[in-house]
Design a protein around this motif. Sequence first.
Motif, PDB file in Angstrom:
ATOM      1  N   THR A 108       0.831  -1.206   0.000  1.00 21.04           N
ATOM      2  CA  THR A 108       0.000   0.000   0.000  1.00 21.04           C
ATOM      3  C   THR A 108       0.870   1.262   0.000  1.00 21.04           C
ATOM      4  O   THR A 108       0.590   2.213  -0.731  1.00 21.04           O
ATOM      5  N   VAL A 109       1.909   1.241   0.831  1.00 21.18           N
ATOM      6  CA  VAL A 109       2.835   2.398   0.880  1.00 21.18           C
ATOM      7  C   VAL A 109       3.499   2.596  -0.482  1.00 21.18           C
ATOM      8  O   VAL A 109       3.638   3.725  -0.962  1.00 21.18           O
ATOM      9  N   SER A 110       3.882   1.503  -1.134  1.00 17.92           N
ATOM     10  CA  SER A 110       4.500   1.583  -2.465  1.00 17.92           C
ATOM     11  C   SER A 110       3.547   2.208  -3.469  1.00 17.92           C
ATOM     12  O   SER A 110       3.938   3.037  -4.309  1.00 17.92           O
ATOM     13  N   ALA A 111       2.259   1.825  -3.394  1.00 21.80           N
ATOM     14  CA  ALA A 111       1.245   2.389  -4.296  1.00 21.80           C
ATOM     15  C   ALA A 111       1.088   3.892  -4.040  1.00 21.80           C
ATOM     16  O   ALA A 111       0.930   4.691  -4.980  1.00 21.80           O
ATOM     17  N   PHE A 112       1.132   4.279  -2.773  1.00 20.01           N
ATOM     18  CA  PHE A 112       1.033   5.688  -2.376  1.00 20.01           C
ATOM     19  C   PHE A 112       2.189   6.499  -2.983  1.00 20.01           C
ATOM     20  O   PHE A 112       1.983   7.550  -3.603  1.00 20.01           O
ATOM     21  N   ILE A 113       3.421   5.983  -2.850  1.00 23.06           N
ATOM     22  CA  ILE A 113       4.610   6.661  -3.370  1.00 23.06           C
ATOM     23  C   ILE A 113       4.580   6.700  -4.899  1.00 23.06           C
ATOM     24  O   ILE A 113       4.887   7.728  -5.523  1.00 23.06           O
ATOM     25  N   THR A 114       4.154   5.584  -5.504  1.00 19.62           N
ATOM     26  CA  THR A 114       4.108   5.509  -6.971  1.00 19.62           C
ATOM     27  C   THR A 114       3.175   6.573  -7.545  1.00 19.62           C
ATOM     28  O   THR A 114       3.478   7.212  -8.553  1.00 19.62           O
ATOM     29  N   LEU A 115       2.040   6.784  -6.899  1.00 19.88           N
ATOM     30  CA  LEU A 115       1.088   7.789  -7.371  1.00 19.88           C
ATOM     31  C   LEU A 115       1.721   9.192  -7.293  1.00 19.88           C
ATOM     32  O   LEU A 115       1.550  10.020  -8.195  1.00 19.88           O
ATOM     33  N   LEU A 116       2.474   9.434  -6.241  1.00 23.79           N
ATOM     34  CA  LEU A 116       3.152  10.744  -6.106  1.00 23.79           C
ATOM     35  C   LEU A 116       4.141  10.944  -7.246  1.00 23.79           C
ATOM     36  O   LEU A 116       4.271  12.051  -7.795  1.00 23.79           O
ATOM     37  N   TRP A 117       4.849   9.887  -7.613  1.00 22.20           N
ATOM     38  CA  TRP A 117       5.768   9.974  -8.756  1.00 22.20           C
ATOM     39  C   TRP A 117       4.990  10.227 -10.051  1.00 22.20           C
ATOM     40  O   TRP A 117       5.411  10.998 -10.902  1.00 22.20           O
ATOM     41  N   ASP A 118       3.851   9.548 -10.177  1.00 25.19           N
ATOM     42  CA  ASP A 118       3.019   9.722 -11.375  1.00 25.19           C
ATOM     43  C   ASP A 118       2.544  11.168 -11.517  1.00 25.19           C
ATOM     44  O   ASP A 118       2.261  11.623 -12.629  1.00 25.19           O
ATOM     45  N   LEU A 119       2.445  11.859 -10.404  1.00 24.11           N
ATOM     46  CA  LEU A 119       2.011  13.262 -10.441  1.00 24.11           C
ATOM     47  C   LEU A 119       3.159  14.206 -10.802  1.00 24.11           C
ATOM     48  O   LEU A 119       2.993  15.419 -10.788  1.00 24.11           O
ATOM     49  N   LYS A 120       4.345  13.619 -11.107  1.00 19.17           N
ATOM     50  CA  LYS A 120       5.544  14.385 -11.506  1.00 19.17           C
ATOM     51  C   LYS A 120       6.095  15.231 -10.350  1.00 19.17           C
ATOM     52  O   LYS A 120       6.764  16.235 -10.575  1.00 19.17           O
ATOM     53  N   LEU A 121       5.778  14.826  -9.132  1.00 17.51           N
ATOM     54  CA  LEU A 121       6.374  15.484  -7.972  1.00 17.51           C
ATOM     55  C   LEU A 121       7.760  14.890  -7.734  1.00 17.51           C
ATOM     56  O   LEU A 121       7.944  13.679  -7.890  1.00 17.51           O
ATOM     57  N   ASP A 122       8.725  15.735  -7.377  1.00 16.17           N
ATOM     58  CA  ASP A 122      10.059  15.226  -7.029  1.00 16.17           C
ATOM     59  C   ASP A 122      10.019  14.763  -5.579  1.00 16.17           C
ATOM     60  O   ASP A 122      10.244  15.548  -4.654  1.00 16.17           O
ATOM     61  N   ILE A 123       9.689  13.494  -5.407  1.00 14.07           N
ATOM     62  CA  ILE A 123       9.506  12.948  -4.062  1.00 14.07           C
ATOM     63  C   ILE A 123      10.819  12.348  -3.564  1.00 14.07           C
ATOM     64  O   ILE A 123      11.447  11.523  -4.232  1.00 14.07           O
ATOM     65  N   GLY A 124      11.237  12.809  -2.409  1.00 14.07           N
ATOM     66  CA  GLY A 124      12.336  12.154  -1.705  1.00 14.07           C
ATOM     67  C   GLY A 124      11.718  11.450  -0.516  1.00 14.07           C
ATOM     68  O   GLY A 124      11.123  12.117   0.345  1.00 14.07           O
TER      69      GLY A 124
END
Length: 872
Positions: A108-124
């Motif tokens: 679930t956490v991986s899906a959460f992070i993946t969606l943030l990447w899909d939004l083109k946010l530079d997630i660290g």
Amino acid sequence: MTDSSFIPASDTADAFSPEYLRQELEHFTAQQKQQFLEHAPVTALVETRSHYIDNLLKRLWEHFGLFKQPELALIAVGGYGRGELHPLSDVDILILSEAPLDDATGTTVSAFITLLWDLKLDIGHSVRTIADCIQIGMEDLTVATNLQESRWLCGSSDIFQQLEEQINAGHFWPSEQFYQAKLNEQKVRHARYHDTTYNLEPDIKSSPGGLRDIHTLSWVARRHFGATSLLEMSRFGFLTDAEYRELVECQDSLWRIRFALHCELRRYDNRLTFGHQASVAELLGYTGEGNRAVEMMMKDFYRTLRRVAELNKMLLQLFDQAILPQDTVVAPTLLDEDFQLRGHLIEATKPALFQARPETILDMFLHIARNSDIEGIAAPTLRQLRTARRRLNRFLIDIPEARDKFMELVRQTNCLQKAFRLMHRHGVLSAYLPQWSQIVGQMQFDLFHVYTVDEHSVRVLKNLNKFNDPENRERHPICCEAYPRIAKKEILILAAMFHDIAKGRGGDHSELGGVDAYDFCIQHGLSKPEANLVKWLVNQHLLMSVTAQRRDIYDPEVVTEFAKTVRDEERLDHLICLTVADICATNQELWNSWKRTLLAELYYSTQKALRRGLENPPDVRERIRHNQQMASALLRSQNFAPRDIEVLWQRFKADYFLRHTHKQIAWHAEAILNHEDHDKPLILLSKKPTRGGTEVFVYCKDKTKLFALVVSELDKKNLSVHDAQVMTSKDGYALDTFMVLDPSGKALNENRHNTVRRALVSALTHWKSDRKKKRSPHKLQHFNVKTQVHFLPTKSGKKTMIELVALDMPGLLARISAVFARQNISLQAAKITTIGERAEDFFIVTNQEGTQLTEEQQAQLKEALFTQLEKK
């Protein structure tokens, strides 16, 4: 402001699709850009973006059902933890867990992070337990710093509270250890930018004086004092109200530039590159013709960096005293009634000394010049200096006592060691001299001037001081010999101060600066002859470098004209020192043995002309005879018959013997006499560096496009031609000499000689060069240099001299020589000078009849050069 708590009307699956959320985010970003253009406060924009991302993450946390996991918390860290987000900033998050995640939660956490990447946010992001955070934080300073700025977003507040307790515990990076580590980190970072606030393409965040310097103050204050913001630092007394306001003002200025830059970029970057400086200046509302808008923006930017750098240095020194254990209190040593020395730092003995008597500011720097034990200014005194500087109601130069002290300072033997550098760093030169205050942060939008005008001028002064050090004799032999001979070094120091002081005002900066320099000298009690010498040096500070690099210094007329302008050896000594110090302070990569040799040849030729008397021009015939006799002696020692030597030299014109040394003549003659097939080209490369470069000699049947062919082939081998002597024997053979340097500005490595020789032989044998078109370097694409062609007057009237300015594009010399060939122009000599993105070249040419170009031929050539060089 945009409503950062905006939630879509529908809570359906579509409302959480990447496409929908991406559109929502893009719409928000576009709104923020529009608000920025409408002059909304950047602080509010940065905070609003952080709130918007807060709400977005909370919604997604809930959407993925992570709120049902009581052992999880979502934490903002780093800059996001501070609540500061620019359009392209990293969004650093920590997912904190009581225990390692099970498979289901991990998915679930991986899906959460993946969606943030899909939004083109530079997630660290990181997923850690409290124990993980503390262990990694103890090992990694960056992680420890990020954790310090952690902010709870959602999930378990209890687990976040436990983390905070561990972070704030004394064993986790004790404040002394943290302070020392942050200080070292800053030193390393500053070193990457050569410890200067000025860089051609500066980093808004990491350059000295950038945002990181403000962050460093905040981090240290937070760790030791518990102050969580600049405002708290001021409330706790670590910043005065004025310093707090100044830091906030500087941060706001840097944020505006960073926000504008992020509006222009697609990917995260904090560098103000050439490609974006113009568009950022436009977004910020700067206007002006040509590069004026960029230069105004950068001037404000560099001034902000200087202010932050000064505050950073002063406050860290105060923190040093408060944080690090002081084993013993150092008793001060009294210097006079106004100043004392504590350790290696100078202190004022009275709290309002500089405000009561501003001229005592100069006394402090007199002490620094006289006492080599003084390494800097104590923080409380620096704080007093900053306050007094801001409250001055006139420039220090208007105080008679200050003028006397300034000249006393300039005449100190060691004034260039530390005093002037510190006066510049702490704004005293600006407080003293109104013209200096105008050049602080003044940049030029080009690749040649790598420092601001003020920084460059201070570096010129620093270079003059190097000429006093025997260790620099190998690098600067003439200057180390001439500088100690100069009786009144204050003349040279003042000329260095004023040589560029009129830049940015429009008009000829040498002329305008000369007027300022003369008035300054008279105002400060110098005699009229002394003032005139300073003025002359400022007026002529470019004369020697231009003559050496862009004129034919082997022409006796050129040397004579230069000597007439210089007039005596005293002026010559002053000028060579100022010239070399100026070149070396313009660009670290500019000085090489080639330039040193050119200036040395001009210096010694002028010295001879002055000693001989300008009314007694050199006997050209005597020089030719001397060169022939010396070369002949060398050849006879190698068993060449005098008759063979004589027959060969009868083929050469007198100019050949005038423009080459006897060693060059013997070297050429030996190879030609041993050359069996004169229908085949002969190529020689000097084994040892000649005048700092490699000499390439070409001997073959002369043809119209020979020069173009040779320079094209050399360009293909990534060699730059800096000088060329183009000659033809009486029987139609080319005797061409090219001085070439490799990309590092050095002579060609000997292991490449055969490759270059074979390439030239092949090109001249088949009479073609398979030259591949090179792409223009990326940096050059942001500059537009207008092509200029000037025909210079000559006394002899036998040849035409051309000065050409153009963009330094790949294959430029080959293109120019191709134009000469098409116009039936015969090239006699060339001097190639590259100044950043500009090529400033000098050519001596004749027409087909061997005489100077007619007005009609000049017009045709000029038009042909414009047509060829303005092609995109």
